[in-house]
Write an enzyme that holds these catalytic residues in place. Sequence first.
Site, PDB file in Angstrom:
ATOM      1  CG  ASP A  53      -1.965  -0.859   1.250  1.00  0.00           C
ATOM      2  OD1 ASP A  53      -2.289  -1.731   0.321  1.00  0.00           O
ATOM      3  OD2 ASP A  53      -2.717  -1.386   1.731  1.00  0.00           O
ATOM      4  CG  HIS A 151       2.631  11.514  -3.318  1.00  0.00           C
ATOM      5  ND1 HIS A 151       2.489  12.810  -2.912  1.00  0.00           N
ATOM      6  CD2 HIS A 151       1.478  10.796  -3.210  1.00  0.00           C
ATOM      7  CE1 HIS A 151       1.072  12.957  -3.074  1.00  0.00           C
ATOM      8  NE2 HIS A 151       0.543  11.959  -3.447  1.00  0.00           N
TER       9      HIS A 151
END
Length: 240
Positions: A53, A151
């Site tokens: 995740d 990110h």
Amino acid sequence: MSREIVLDTETTGFDPKTGDRLIEVGCIELMDLLPTGRTYHTLVHPERLIPPDSTRVHGITDEKVKDAPKFAAIVADLVAFIGDAPIIAHNAQFDRNFIDAEFRLCGHPVLEADRWIDSLQLAQKKFPGMPNSLDALCKRFKVSLADRTFHGALIDARLLAEVYLELRGGKERRLDLSAARVTAAVGPVIAAAVGARPRPLSPRSTEAERAAHLEFLKANLKDHSLWEGYGLDMEKAPAA
């Protein structure tokens, strides 16, 4: 000049208290709110596996960090880069929790709490009730996200540096800085232009033309005070 450091991190999860670790840190140096070009960036071996995740957010895999240094090996360089500057981070408590946890794990004193500046709090005061994530602020301030697929600590620090400039005054502040630099370079020229003229310009009218003009003013203007302020003494003007 005011030096600040914009900092961002990527981690294995959300909470160092449950065993999550830092895996990337990126810093941008600002001087008077503008990037200087100096950066600090490194991947960090977290000494644990990275959950899928988390990888979906930042794209960092176990393979990418297998040869990265552990935090204890980079802490001196990180501290040296930050120096005594204030640290800007978005949702600063998150980054601070991880930085503090890593410092403690390697026996290094943590950075002072009052050095952290939370750009999220600045945004919430400026735009109360509105979305104030880094992505939302980039869209609001027209900061391009085109180069970001995942990110990343350094790219997010660069985006935040642009957002932080806007939060602190934006284009107006940039213009102020430009004006200051111009004034420093050509201040004496500007001062001469707006100050007293060292030598008056020679008149372009003839004495006869000036006398005729004064006669016109005396005959047609009831209030002479305005013209007297420009050096025309009506009491001494020739009679009409």
